[in-house]
Write a protein that holds these residues in place. Structure first.
Motif, short mmCIF file in Angstrom:
data_model
loop_
_atom_site.label_atom_id
_atom_site.label_comp_id
_atom_site.label_asym_id
_atom_site.label_seq_id
_atom_site.Cartn_x
_atom_site.Cartn_y
_atom_site.Cartn_z
N SER A 316 0.69 -1.29 -0.01
CA SER A 316 -0.10 -0.07 0.03
C SER A 316 0.80 1.27 -0.07
O SER A 316 0.53 2.45 -0.38
CB SER A 316 -0.88 0.13 1.30
N GLN A 317 2.15 1.15 0.40
CA GLN A 317 2.98 2.31 0.48
C GLN A 317 3.97 2.53 -0.61
O GLN A 317 4.49 3.46 -0.72
CB GLN A 317 3.75 2.36 1.84
N GLN A 479 -2.84 -2.47 -6.67
CA GLN A 479 -2.87 -2.76 -5.33
C GLN A 479 -2.39 -1.49 -4.36
O GLN A 479 -2.61 -1.25 -3.27
CB GLN A 479 -2.37 -4.01 -4.81
N THR A 480 -1.40 -0.69 -5.06
CA THR A 480 -0.98 0.46 -4.27
C THR A 480 -1.85 1.73 -4.06
O THR A 480 -2.74 1.80 -4.67
CB THR A 480 0.46 0.80 -4.81
N ALA A 481 -1.56 2.42 -3.06
CA ALA A 481 -2.44 3.51 -2.89
C ALA A 481 -2.42 4.31 -3.72
O ALA A 481 -2.98 5.18 -4.11
CB ALA A 481 -2.07 4.11 -1.42
N GLN A 484 -4.19 3.56 -6.69
CA GLN A 484 -5.68 3.71 -6.33
C GLN A 484 -5.91 5.27 -6.59
O GLN A 484 -7.10 5.86 -6.92
CB GLN A 484 -5.85 3.34 -5.05
#
Length: 843
Positions: A316-317, A479-481, A484
């Motif tokens: 996510s980071q 899948q990463t922020a 998104q």
């Protein structure tokens, strides 16, 4: 076309492998029985060599029986360089006719696709792109060659890559020319050369066929059947039917595979002495792994010592660029040894598609030296390519081209007065006046449709992943922020990422320029003229011209939000000229000089034209390609030795940088080659290529972009972010991923008994991975071998790759290919010692 996730495939047990071989052989036999019917009473098959006859561009190929050792590799007639009946010695270009003997010896398609180094064993300036099978043509002089099928240009592709595998089983021979195309063939996009594939021809003499099975290390399985013969008693109608199946695994990770099925059919008829018609068709289905991510985080320590930089952020980071993207030193782990089999491929990567073409070629002899020819070609392709780690997505909803060329070919002489004849009785420096002409003139038209969804603004993001310590399914940029945040964001680059209609979990950028998103239809209409004038028996001049009018309508495709929708039309004219002179110093020694100039177009990933927020720019249709080439050719030792030496300077426009301008580049160099065949037992080839490629960014606000502008080692040392996505300063930059020097050599011997062997060598100079020229692949060499035993009814062949098991490396992209921006994000560990065996039964 719905998504299909590919799971890791365990290696089959020995019993399963045996069952596979029996299954494939039975399938091929059943295929033959159904197709042959009662015609399987043919005579024993003997090795044969296709012979090119008088018709030019698309030569007729007849097959005659010869003794087993016969495999002529000396270049003689080349009919696909200028569309005229010229021998290689009289052709003012560097051209290499590649027949089946040369293909087998070099291992060009031993893996079922174009191996990146195989063509370089024949042509030192032809090291190709690493695409996992999606290349339809080799890279020549730093950029992919433009492929042609029986003289007709394939345009539903870009940079030699149709984004689906290619059916190499249908190819009978190949004429590879270095530099731009001729006025008869035409050329839509920038290319380093041309590759004209002559497909398998019908057998008019008698029924013949073969079945074959190939098994190699790392789950390499291919099989096929090929039959053909006359249909009527008079042998005026004939056919050729060929099938190939493939279930290939890979040295790299068990989830990498390439499965395909291809059926090729050729029909020919010669109803009268002055009329012939040929029909060619191919259909293939493909389930493959798109190789958009190789071993990531390349450093000098990785290249020299096999040490990999570990360390990862939570998915996510993970960020792209310099904002909210922490320096690598803040989370890096230790450097550790890594297997050369590991690459940054998410096992959910997928490639699915099918392609097909039909072609009809008619020839009508109107009189002595006058022929009318019509060539109609139609290609269709549909595919889905997704690589979550890189990140790259391409979905083609059904692209096609329909191309038709009608031409008149004339051969005649200009009458010479008696006074002039008497004055020319004594041969001077320029030889005797002859004034013989060859002319090829006509008109070509094409219609092309593209409906393509592309996402590649963040292509090359693979350095985010630690492939040694993390789960491969986590190597997924969506899948990463960060990713998104750009979904459904019209303010993001390219208009943001939007769901592809009917393709769950895949995204496209509506306005990504030549990255390829488009809903496009266009017509192209091109009159052309090519004239070879043999002034004397020593001097000839060649001139050609072509003017292509493009009528284009393009818009953003369905699924584009209303605020980003753009539609545009344009009409553009693209000229082409070529001029050459050939002087025969002696009958066995010719000198030549060639100048070619043309405008080419900036096309999208699958060949369409893409709208920008400002519409269709006229400058995208005025990209200059230019060639200066001069050299010598020799045919010595009673035509048993052929040699050439050429110097060249070729200007090629570089495009397909996202959010970057088309950039001029110049490749200047020298190359030489020699082919020697003293008898039917021996043949040898050797060559040397030196060239320097320069990208000129001096006139732009920025220099070349890269997914990461420095090595991962420097990122660790200076605590810089990975995948910083930045530009270098304006200026002139030598090519990266480019060996300035390449040398090759190959020798083959075949005894009367049928035993034979080939040994080949390739040497490459260092190749830099980035425009800071800090990390390089050093000097490397590779040795290959082939051992075979050929008999009239069967043949056994053993191909040995990387004989000394060298740990060599290749850059992700080479020279001026558009994806060289990812060379600091990926490097290719070369295949190790690798063995493949083929057994063929002939009848």
């Amino acid at each position: 076309m719905g998504p299909r996730q590919q799971q890791a495939r365990p290696s089959p047990s020995p019993s399963r492998r045996g069952a596979k071989v029996i299954h494939r052989s039975s399938a091929a036999l059943l295929f033959l029985v159904i197709l042959c019917g009662s015609s399987g009473h043919g005579q024993p098959f003997e090795p044969s060599v296709p012979v090119t006859e008088t018709p030019t561009v698309l030569p007729e190929v007849s097959v005659t029986a010869t003794t087993p050792p016969a495999s002529d590799v000396l270049p003689s007639d080349s009919s696909s360089v200028y569309g005229l009946d010229l021998s290689v010695l009289d052709t003012p270009r560097q051209v290499t006719p590649v027949n089946q003997a040369m293909m087998r010896s070099s291992g060009m398609t031993a893996q079922g696709y174009l191996d990146p180094l195989s063509t370089a064993f024949l042509i030192p300036g032809a090291i190709s792109e690493n695409s996992g099978g999606m290349m339809a043509a080799p890279v020549v002089r730093g950029m992919a060659a433009q492929p042609y099928i029986n003289g007709m240009e394939m345009t539903v592709l870009q940079s030699g890559m149709p984004l689906t595998p290619f059916n190499w089983n249908m190819v009978e021979s190949d004429d590879i020319t270095e530099g731009p195309a001729n006025a008869v063939f035409g050329q839509t996009q920038a290319a380093g050369g041309t590759a004209n594939y002559i497909t398998k021809q019908p057998y008019f003499d008698r029924f013949r066929g073969q079945m074959w099975d190939t098994t190699g290390m790392y789950e390499n399985y291919m099989w096929g059947a090929d039959i053909g013969g006359p249909i009527d008693k008079e042998h005026n109608v004939a056919y050729r039917l060929s099938y190939m199946g493939m279930e290939n695994g890979s040295y790299y990770q068990p989830s990498v595979h390439n499965d395909q099925q291809n059926v090729y059919l050729a029909l020919g008829a010669r109803p009268t002495d002055n009329y012939s018609v040929d029909f060619y068709s191919d259909f293939g289905t493909y389930d493959f792994t798109p190789m958009m991510a190789w071993m990531n985080r390349p450093t000098t320590a990785l290249i020299q010592d096999g040490l990999y930089n570990t360390g990862s952020l939570p998915v996510s980071q993970v960020g792209i660029g310099s904002i909210n993207n922490p320096g690598f030193a803040s989370y890096a782990g230790p450097s550790e040894p890594i297997s050369r089999r590991m690459i940054a491929n998410n096992p959910e990567s997928q490639g699915l598609g099918y392609t097909g073409f039909v072609q009809l070629v008619q020839r009508l002899q109107l009189g002595e030296g006058l022929q009318l020819r019509n060539n109609t070609f139609a290609w269709y392709g549909r595919n889905s390519v997704v690589s979550p780690a890189a990140y790259y997505t391409e979905v083609s909803m059904g692209d096609y081209e329909i191309d038709n060329r009608t031409e008149i070919l004339a051969q005649f002489s200009t009458p010479i007065g008696k006074a002039i004849e008497r004055s020319q009785e004594k041969e001077g420096l320029l030889g005797k006046l002859v004034l013989r002409h060859q002319v090829d003139t006509g008109i070509e038209w094409r219609f092309q449709h593209n409906l393509d969804y592309e996402s590649q603004l963040y292509f090359g993001s693979a350095n985010a992943w630690d492939i040694l310590r993390t789960n491969p399914t986590s190597w997924n940029l969506p899948q990463t922020a960060f990713f998104q945040s750009v979904i459904r964001n019209p303010a993001a680059p390219g208009g943001g990422e939007w769901p592809i209609p009917g393709k769950t979990g895949a995204y496209f950028e509506p306005l990504n320029g030549s990255a390829g998103t488009t809903d496009c239809n266009y017509w192209a209409i091109a009159p052309f003229f090519q004239h070879d004038l043999e002034i004397t028996d020593k001097l000839s001049l060649l001139f050609g011209a072509r003017a292509t009018t493009y009528i284009v309508s393009s818009q953003t495709p369905p699924g584009t939000p209303p605020e980003l929708f753009v539609q545009s039309q344009t009409v553009q004219e693209l000229p082409m000229v070529n001029a050459s002179a050939v002087y025969k110093i002696f009958p066995w020694w010719s000198a030549y000089f060639t100048y070619d100039w043309m405008y080419v177009a900036n096309v999208g990933v699958v060949g369409g034209f893409n709208v920008s927020p400002m519409g269709l720019s006229g400058s995208s249709f005025r990209l200059q390609e230019q060639l200066f080439e001069g050299g010598f050719k020799w045919q010595l030792l009673h035509d048993k030795l052929y040699a050439s030496l050429a110097g060249f300077s070729q200007e090629i426009p570089l495009f397909n940088f996202v959010d970057a301008p088309v950039t001029p580049a110049t490749v200047t160099g020298l190359e030489t080659s020699i082919t020697y065949q003293p008898d039917h037992h021996w043949w040898m080839r050797a060559g040397y290529f030196y060239a320097r490629g320069i990208e000129n960014w001096s006139g732009f606000s920025t220099g070349p972009p890269m997914a990461q502008t420095y090595s991962t080692a420097l990122a660790l040392q200076a605590n810089l972010p990975l995948n910083n996505y930045a530009n270098f300063a304006p200026g002139a930059y030598p090519f990266i991923g480019w060996p300035q020097q390449v040398a090759n050599a190959m020798v083959t011997y075949q005894a009367d008994s049928g035993f034979g062997a080939t040994l080949s060598a390739l040497v490459m100079s260092p190749q830099f991975l980035g425009y800071n020229y800090a990390t390089a692949i050093p000097w490397q060499y590779l040795l290959n071998a082939r051992i075979f035993y050929a008999q009239p009814k069967w043949e056994l062949s053993l191909w040995i790759y990387n004989l000394t098991n060298e740990h060599y490396w290749l850059p992700y992209a080479i020279g001026s290919m558009g994806d060289r921006t990812a060379d600091y994000s990926g490097i290719v560990p070369g295949l190790p010692f690798w063995i493949q065996g083929t057994f063929a039964w002939k009848f």
